[in-house]
Design a protein around this motif. Structure first.
Motif, mmCIF file in Angstrom:
data_model
loop_
_atom_site.group_PDB
_atom_site.id
_atom_site.type_symbol
_atom_site.label_atom_id
_atom_site.label_comp_id
_atom_site.label_asym_id
_atom_site.label_seq_id
_atom_site.Cartn_x
_atom_site.Cartn_y
_atom_site.Cartn_z
ATOM 1 N N ASP A 217 0.802 -1.227 0.000
ATOM 2 C CA ASP A 217 0.000 0.000 0.000
ATOM 3 C C ASP A 217 0.833 1.275 0.000
ATOM 4 N N LYS A 218 2.047 1.219 0.528
ATOM 5 C CA LYS A 218 2.848 2.433 0.677
ATOM 6 C C LYS A 218 4.130 2.383 -0.151
ATOM 7 N N VAL A 219 5.020 1.464 0.187
ATOM 8 C CA VAL A 219 6.348 1.471 -0.427
ATOM 9 C C VAL A 219 6.267 1.265 -1.935
ATOM 10 N N GLN A 220 5.391 0.379 -2.373
ATOM 11 C CA GLN A 220 5.280 0.099 -3.800
ATOM 12 C C GLN A 220 4.951 1.358 -4.601
ATOM 13 N N HIS A 221 4.176 2.266 -4.001
ATOM 14 C CA HIS A 221 3.752 3.477 -4.703
ATOM 15 C C HIS A 221 4.692 4.657 -4.467
ATOM 16 N N GLN A 222 5.610 4.522 -3.518
ATOM 17 C CA GLN A 222 6.537 5.603 -3.201
ATOM 18 C C GLN A 222 7.973 5.081 -3.188
ATOM 19 N N HIS A 223 8.246 4.142 -4.077
ATOM 20 C CA HIS A 223 9.517 3.433 -4.026
ATOM 21 C C HIS A 223 10.699 4.382 -4.124
ATOM 22 N N ALA A 224 10.688 5.287 -5.098
ATOM 23 C CA ALA A 224 11.825 6.180 -5.310
ATOM 24 C C ALA A 224 12.031 7.098 -4.117
ATOM 25 N N GLU A 225 10.934 7.624 -3.571
ATOM 26 C CA GLU A 225 11.045 8.534 -2.425
ATOM 27 C C GLU A 225 11.605 7.810 -1.204
ATOM 28 N N VAL A 226 11.116 6.590 -0.936
ATOM 29 C CA VAL A 226 11.614 5.822 0.207
ATOM 30 C C VAL A 226 13.085 5.470 0.015
ATOM 31 N N ASP B 87 13.388 -4.444 -4.216
ATOM 32 C CA ASP B 87 11.962 -4.400 -4.543
ATOM 33 C C ASP B 87 11.174 -3.875 -3.342
ATOM 34 N N ALA B 88 9.876 -3.720 -3.510
ATOM 35 C CA ALA B 88 9.056 -3.067 -2.484
ATOM 36 C C ALA B 88 9.079 -3.813 -1.156
ATOM 37 N N PHE B 89 9.087 -5.136 -1.194
ATOM 38 C CA PHE B 89 9.065 -5.906 0.053
ATOM 39 C C PHE B 89 10.395 -5.801 0.782
ATOM 40 N N ARG B 90 11.487 -5.956 0.054
ATOM 41 C CA ARG B 90 12.792 -5.820 0.705
ATOM 42 C C ARG B 90 13.022 -4.385 1.175
ATOM 43 N N LEU B 91 12.540 -3.419 0.394
ATOM 44 C CA LEU B 91 12.732 -2.025 0.782
ATOM 45 C C LEU B 91 11.925 -1.687 2.034
ATOM 46 N N ALA B 92 10.737 -2.270 2.175
ATOM 47 C CA ALA B 92 9.947 -2.049 3.395
ATOM 48 C C ALA B 92 10.707 -2.548 4.616
ATOM 49 N N ALA B 93 11.327 -3.711 4.499
ATOM 50 C CA ALA B 93 12.129 -4.239 5.605
ATOM 51 C C ALA B 93 13.382 -3.402 5.805
ATOM 52 N N PHE B 94 14.020 -3.037 4.712
ATOM 53 C CA PHE B 94 15.252 -2.262 4.771
ATOM 54 C C PHE B 94 15.010 -0.918 5.444
ATOM 55 N N HIS B 95 13.842 -0.346 5.242
ATOM 56 C CA HIS B 95 13.494 0.921 5.899
ATOM 57 C C HIS B 95 13.688 0.812 7.399
ATOM 58 N N ASP B 96 13.188 -0.268 7.987
ATOM 59 C CA ASP B 96 13.302 -0.425 9.441
ATOM 60 C C ASP B 96 14.719 -0.787 9.856
ATOM 61 N N LEU B 97 15.404 -1.585 9.070
ATOM 62 C CA LEU B 97 16.787 -1.931 9.404
ATOM 63 C C LEU B 97 17.659 -0.681 9.470
ATOM 64 N N VAL B 98 17.434 0.259 8.565
ATOM 65 C CA VAL B 98 18.232 1.480 8.528
ATOM 66 C C VAL B 98 17.764 2.487 9.573
ATOM 67 N N SER B 99 16.465 2.762 9.601
ATOM 68 C CA SER B 99 15.971 3.824 10.483
ATOM 69 C C SER B 99 16.108 3.451 11.955
ATOM 70 N N LEU B 100 15.954 2.191 12.294
ATOM 71 C CA LEU B 100 16.077 1.787 13.696
ATOM 72 C C LEU B 100 17.531 1.756 14.153
ATOM 73 N N SER B 101 18.434 1.383 13.267
ATOM 74 C CA SER B 101 19.855 1.346 13.639
ATOM 75 C C SER B 101 20.526 2.703 13.477
ATOM 76 N N GLY B 102 19.938 3.568 12.633
ATOM 77 C CA GLY B 102 20.543 4.870 12.363
ATOM 78 C C GLY B 102 21.699 4.808 11.389
ATOM 79 N N SER B 103 21.800 3.694 10.665
ATOM 80 C CA SER B 103 22.975 3.482 9.817
ATOM 81 C C SER B 103 22.592 2.764 8.533
#
Length: 235
Positions: A77-86, A159-175
């Motif tokens: 619903d979100k990442v797939q439609h905002q892939h470039a921005e995320v 892809d959108a699914f990996r990027l959704a997970a990657f969002h949390d891996l990066v934002s939670l670790s700060g790196s």
């Protein structure tokens, strides 16, 4: 007045192969996302994890107990439609990566950061082809544009699914580097999380634990480990 919650209406779930992946059927009715999109998952393993969450619901549906379903919904619903921005937002972490900003004192903290963080930067240089340069203090110093571009391309390739997970891996670790390190199995996820908390651990050693901070950190750790599992189920 208590908040209304949707009731369980099905007796069993099933994982069904479909165009583009796998979906979940509840008594033959296909699950859809909150935005009414088809819930199509990239792997059977992910679909089975989502199906188990639906099976575990009892009289009422509690989204708080359905992390894989929530992550899949976010991807569709979100990442797939905002892939470039995320992807751009996450790539920007590289120019101010946690691992690059080092203490100027005391020497024990300087040495601990060097011991814990330098290997991750070395791994990124070898595996990602991107050498980030650490600096002293907290004032921003930009990294080389060609290095950041190399990292950015690798984020955009997700892809959108990996990027959704990657969002949390990066934002939670700060790196950004630790996000890649977790995704690509540099070390175990628990170890990477511990490395990301080096500064907080140092402060706790000096001044003692703050109960609220400890509880907040534990929730973030759970979310980080979930993100790693969701990433792995995406491929």
């Amino acid at each position: 007045m208590s908040e209304w919650k949707p009731k369980r209406f099905w007796t069993g779930s099933a994982v069904v192969a479909t165009d583009g992946g796998y979906t979940i059927e509840l008594d033959g009715r296909r699950v859809r996302t909150p935005a009414k999109a088809a819930l199509i998952l990239p792997t059977r393993a992910m679909a089975e994890a989502v199906a188990r969450e639906w099976d575990a619901q009892e009289k009422e549906i509690d989204p708080a107990t359905m992390p894989f379903t929530r992550s899949a919904n976010a991807a569709i619903d979100k990442v797939q439609h905002q892939h470039a921005e995320v992807a751009d937002m996450l790539s920007d972490y590289g120019d101010s990566d946690l691992l690059c900003y080092r203490a100027t004192h005391p020497e024990a903290l300087i040495e601990r950061q060097r011991h814990e963080w330098d290997p991750a930067l070395d791994w990124a240089a070898e595996t990602l082809g991107a050498r980030l340069i650490p600096v002293e203090g907290v004032r921003h110093q930009p990294q080389a544009p060609e290095v950041l571009d190399r990292l950015r391309r690798q984020v955009h390739d997700l892809d959108a699914f990996r990027l959704a997970a990657f969002h949390d891996l990066v934002s939670l670790s700060g790196s950004l580097i630790l996000g890649f390190a977790a995704a690509q199995n540099w070390r175990k996820p628990d170890e990477i999380w511990r490395i990301s908390r080096l500064d907080e651990s140092w402060q706790a050693e000096q001044w003692g634990d703050d109960d609220e901070a400890v509880q907040a950190a534990e929730l973030k750790k759970i979310a980080f480990l979930h993100a790693k599992t969701f990433y792995d189920l995406s491929v």
